[in-house]
Write an enzyme that holds these catalytic residues in place. Structure first.
Site, PDB file in Angstrom:
ATOM      1  N   ASP A   1      -0.956   1.316  -4.699  1.00  0.00           N
ATOM      2  CA  ASP A   1      -1.832   0.268  -5.237  1.00  0.00           C
ATOM      3  C   ASP A   1      -3.235   0.801  -5.543  1.00  0.00           C
ATOM      4  O   ASP A   1      -4.125   0.035  -5.901  1.00  0.00           O
ATOM      5  CB  ASP A   1      -1.897  -0.947  -4.315  1.00  0.00           C
ATOM      6  CG  ASP A   1      -2.702  -0.709  -3.051  1.00  0.00           C
ATOM      7  OD1 ASP A   1      -2.577   0.394  -2.485  1.00  0.00           O
ATOM      8  OD2 ASP A   1      -3.437  -1.608  -2.615  1.00  0.00           O
TER       9      ASP A   1
ATOM     10  N   SER B   1      -9.166   6.269   6.829  1.00  0.00           N
ATOM     11  CA  SER B   1      -7.824   6.296   6.242  1.00  0.00           C
ATOM     12  C   SER B   1      -7.850   6.492   4.734  1.00  0.00           C
ATOM     13  O   SER B   1      -6.906   6.140   4.036  1.00  0.00           O
ATOM     14  CB  SER B   1      -7.075   5.010   6.594  1.00  0.00           C
ATOM     15  OG  SER B   1      -7.819   3.872   6.187  1.00  0.00           O
TER      16      SER B   1
ATOM     17  N   LYS C   1     -11.247  -1.483  -1.721  1.00  0.00           N
ATOM     18  CA  LYS C   1     -11.190  -0.028  -1.848  1.00  0.00           C
ATOM     19  C   LYS C   1     -10.779   0.366  -3.267  1.00  0.00           C
ATOM     20  O   LYS C   1      -9.886  -0.237  -3.844  1.00  0.00           O
ATOM     21  CB  LYS C   1     -10.188   0.526  -0.831  1.00  0.00           C
ATOM     22  CG  LYS C   1     -10.601   0.315   0.606  1.00  0.00           C
ATOM     23  CD  LYS C   1      -9.516   0.697   1.594  1.00  0.00           C
ATOM     24  CE  LYS C   1      -8.403  -0.327   1.655  1.00  0.00           C
ATOM     25  NZ  LYS C   1      -7.471  -0.101   2.769  1.00  0.00           N
TER      26      LYS C   1
ATOM     27  N   ASP D   1      -5.722   1.969  -3.841  1.00  0.00           N
ATOM     28  CA  ASP D   1      -6.923   1.683  -3.056  1.00  0.00           C
ATOM     29  C   ASP D   1      -7.262   2.846  -2.126  1.00  0.00           C
ATOM     30  O   ASP D   1      -8.234   2.778  -1.374  1.00  0.00           O
ATOM     31  CB  ASP D   1      -6.798   0.364  -2.286  1.00  0.00           C
ATOM     32  CG  ASP D   1      -5.778   0.394  -1.157  1.00  0.00           C
ATOM     33  OD1 ASP D   1      -5.002   1.369  -1.064  1.00  0.00           O
ATOM     34  OD2 ASP D   1      -5.745  -0.567  -0.358  1.00  0.00           O
TER      35      ASP D   1
ATOM     36  N   GLU E   1     -13.477   4.029   5.039  1.00  0.00           N
ATOM     37  CA  GLU E   1     -12.615   4.105   6.210  1.00  0.00           C
ATOM     38  C   GLU E   1     -12.048   5.513   6.362  1.00  0.00           C
ATOM     39  O   GLU E   1     -11.834   6.206   5.361  1.00  0.00           O
ATOM     40  CB  GLU E   1     -11.436   3.140   6.083  1.00  0.00           C
ATOM     41  CG  GLU E   1     -11.812   1.691   5.910  1.00  0.00           C
ATOM     42  CD  GLU E   1     -10.580   0.810   5.801  1.00  0.00           C
ATOM     43  OE1 GLU E   1     -10.461  -0.102   6.625  1.00  0.00           O
ATOM     44  OE2 GLU E   1      -9.748   1.041   4.908  1.00  0.00           O
TER      45      GLU E   1
ATOM     46  N   LYS F   1      -1.343  -9.540  -0.468  1.00  0.00           N
ATOM     47  CA  LYS F   1      -2.659  -9.785   0.121  1.00  0.00           C
ATOM     48  C   LYS F   1      -3.470 -10.683  -0.803  1.00  0.00           C
ATOM     49  O   LYS F   1      -3.300 -10.665  -2.028  1.00  0.00           O
ATOM     50  CB  LYS F   1      -3.391  -8.476   0.410  1.00  0.00           C
ATOM     51  CG  LYS F   1      -3.473  -7.492  -0.740  1.00  0.00           C
ATOM     52  CD  LYS F   1      -4.048  -6.163  -0.270  1.00  0.00           C
ATOM     53  CE  LYS F   1      -4.114  -5.131  -1.388  1.00  0.00           C
ATOM     54  NZ  LYS F   1      -4.634  -3.816  -0.935  1.00  0.00           N
TER      55      LYS F   1
ATOM     56  N   SER G   1       0.834  -1.201   0.000  1.00  0.00           N
ATOM     57  CA  SER G   1       0.000   0.000   0.000  1.00  0.00           C
ATOM     58  C   SER G   1       0.873   1.257   0.000  1.00  0.00           C
ATOM     59  O   SER G   1       1.759   1.398  -0.834  1.00  0.00           O
ATOM     60  CB  SER G   1      -0.968  -0.033   1.183  1.00  0.00           C
ATOM     61  OG  SER G   1      -1.917   1.004   1.100  1.00  0.00           O
ATOM     62  N   HIS G   2       0.648   2.161   0.949  1.00  0.00           N
ATOM     63  CA  HIS G   2       1.353   3.445   0.967  1.00  0.00           C
ATOM     64  C   HIS G   2       2.642   3.389   1.788  1.00  0.00           C
ATOM     65  O   HIS G   2       3.291   4.414   1.985  1.00  0.00           O
ATOM     66  CB  HIS G   2       0.436   4.529   1.541  1.00  0.00           C
ATOM     67  CG  HIS G   2       0.031   4.274   2.961  1.00  0.00           C
ATOM     68  ND1 HIS G   2      -0.820   3.255   3.313  1.00  0.00           N
ATOM     69  CD2 HIS G   2       0.368   4.898   4.121  1.00  0.00           C
ATOM     70  CE1 HIS G   2      -0.994   3.262   4.624  1.00  0.00           C
ATOM     71  NE2 HIS G   2      -0.291   4.242   5.144  1.00  0.00           N
TER      72      HIS G   2
END
Length: 548
Positions: A306, A392, A409, A308, A390, A156, A146-147
């Protein structure tokens, strides 16, 4: 946490990673599963780690992929596995390792036709589209942290519902992967890269065009094009960088990519709040470059590697707080889509209560669940949830006709929705936010972190209403103390304390030796500070009572 002196400034030479060393140690370091920090461990978004710390290495990837192969066999999953990767340095070697195991296990694998990058929401959409049309069930793996900073890697698993795997599945994969590591990987099947790349089991598709051609099912692309909305895009060097030009061409959008660099060291990124390179599109420090261009565009958007997550920048307000944009997106969608009134609004329990107030305003059912997008998967899949989001900066929603779009997401659609909102209403999302808070009250939101050892984290996880002796919080009567989420009665792994105009939630981190306090006030910044102070006192008292 104090702000680093170089936050928001260009990365310095000493901030950049040594990619050669990182990749070398991915292949040469061998995990010791007797050490907890070197085991396979699935958090809310898969297994993540760092090759230099022996927490994300080839051993982890081949063990995880073998465990996934065995899980597929046990579940009689005979359809293709869609495999994607982002632009982190460790994603390419992990992609190769994954292919070698999946093909060796006779799994049909589908990848991007030029062996390029694939965002998380695209894998979700591919799985869902395939499983609607075919009897053989497909699933997917996405190689991404991710980030997270450039040193990190991640992987994942998304089962046939297309979203993040639920805990029962990830626990099974995690346990089997660690068994395989403990046994020296003797039960892992592998073939050479040459064999894998030439295997008839490996298929290549144009994921980009497939995904882009379907976007008008979920976003009013014609409205955006007709209104001539000028869109600025910063992909932050992520996996969706090849998608935006195709989106612009396919739908005739006035869209400019302000940074088209792909660099696994992410050396072009401004430093985040803590002085690290981190591709967090919700951070005003990481998004410094795009924020500086806010007056050049009608709306500007950024995404993490990614794709999301989303970051929304407007001329009227700069980078929007993720909570604020979620509230605006929900209000707009529920007012402008012909969806069943029974379809729920999904939010995590640490997201803003402004969303609760919006739900009440528009008379739509709200479902509050624990942290983690996995809690929205089933609802988005059967469209009983219209929206899941979310705090986030991750969210997705159903298609315009009410059918499932993604169960993961989707940063693309959340970014494009900002342009649709402006095109349809004539006001940008920040202007809509100002109108909402004038009617519903302005939230003051904060999050703090503190060091916590394993024993303290266990105490925090087991807290209940009986653990809180206070009757008031920051001068207001406590109305509810939650240890389980009201939306699905799942344990939240901590507590949430609620008053009429404020709340806090305390929960341990799943990946770090810290705990987090989230808090919000609809009174003032000072009231928020009081909530956080009293929350810390409640947590400290629980630790003292446990003798810690």
């Amino acid at each position: 946490m104090s702000v680093h002196s170089h936050a928001g400034q260009p990365a310095r030479p000493q901030d950049r990673i040594n990619i050669g060393r990182l990749v070398s140690e991915y292949y040469t370091k061998q995990p010791d599963v007797q050490l907890v920090e070197q085991q396979v461990s699935f958090g809310t978004s898969g297994h993540r780690g760092n090759a230099l710390k022996t927490s994300f290495n080839e051993g982890h990837i081949v063990a995880i992929c073998q465990a996934v192969a065995e899980y597929r066999t046990a579940q009689n999953l005979t359809g293709p596995l869609f495999l994607g990767k982002d632009t982190h340095a460790l994603s390419e070697p992990a992609f190769i390792s994954a292919l070698s195991v999946l093909i060796a296990n006779d799994i049909p694998v589908v990848i991007q036709q030029d062996e390029g990058f694939t965002p998380t929401p695209v894998i979700s959409r591919l799985i869902i589209s395939h499983n609607k049309q075919q009897a053989s069930q497909a699933d997917g793996l996405i190689i991404t942290p991710s980030h997270n900073p450039p040193t990190d890697g991640g992987i994942k698993y998304n089962p046939p519902h297309g979203g993040p795997a639920e805990g029962a599945i990830t626990k099974q994969i995690e346990q089997r992967a660690n068994e395989l590591l403990a046994n020296g990987l003797s039960d892992v099947k592998q073939v050479s890269l040459e064999h894998a790349m030439s295997s008839p089991l490996l298929q290549r598709q144009d994921f980009i065009q497939i995904y882009v051609d379907q976007l008008d099912q979920v976003i009013d692309m014609q409205a955006i094009a007709k209104a001539g909305i000028k869109i600025g895009v910063d992909p932050l060097g992520g996996a969706g960088i090849g998608y935006w030009p195709v989106i612009a061409k396919t739908y005739g959008l006035d869209l400019e990519i302000v940074n088209d660099v792909v660099d696994a060291s992410f050396a072009f990124m401004p430093l985040d709040k803590d002085g690290k390179i981190r591709m967090d599109c919700s951070s005003p420090y990481a998004m410094t470059g795009l924020i500086a261009m806010k007056d050049k565009f009608d709306v500007a958007v950024g995404n993490d590697p990614d794709f999301d997550r989303h970051g929304i920048v407007t001329p009227s307000g700069g980078l929007m707080n993720p909570n604020h944009y979620l509230a605006v997106a929900i209000h707009y969608l529920m007012s402008n889509r012909d969806w069943p009134t029974s379809a729920k609004i999904g939010k995590t329990l640490v997201s803003s209560s402004l969303i609760d107030r919006v739900a009440t305003l528009i008379d739509r059912p709200l479902s509050e669940v624990p942290v983690g997008f996995k809690w929205f998967v089933d609802g988005l899949h059967d469209s009983s949830y219209a929206f899941g989001g979310e705090e986030s900066a991750g969210a997705s929603f159903i298609a315009r006709d009410g059918s499932c779009w993604t169960t993961d997401k989707d940063g693309f659609i959340m970014a494009l929705l900002a342009a649709e909102i402006l095109a349809v209403t004539g006001k940008d999302p920040h202007q809509h936010y100002l109108a909402l808070v004038e009617q519903l009250g302005a939230p003051f939101y904060g999050r703090v972190e503190a060091v916590a050892n394993l024993q303290q984290k266990q105490v925090l996880t087991s807290l209940s209403a009986d653990s809180v002796s206070a009757d008031d919080l920051a001068g207001e009567k406590i109305e509810r103390i939650l240890s389980h989420a009201p939306g699905n009665d799942a344990a939240i792994g901590g507590i949430k304390v609620v008053t009429a105009n404020g709340w806090f939630a305390a929960r341990p981190s799943g990946t770090e030796e810290i705990y987090k306090i989230y808090a919000e006030s609809f009174v003032s910044q000072d009231h928020l500070a009081s909530i956080i102070t009293e929350a810390q006192q409640i947590v400290s008292a629980a630790f003292e009572q446990a003798g810690l």
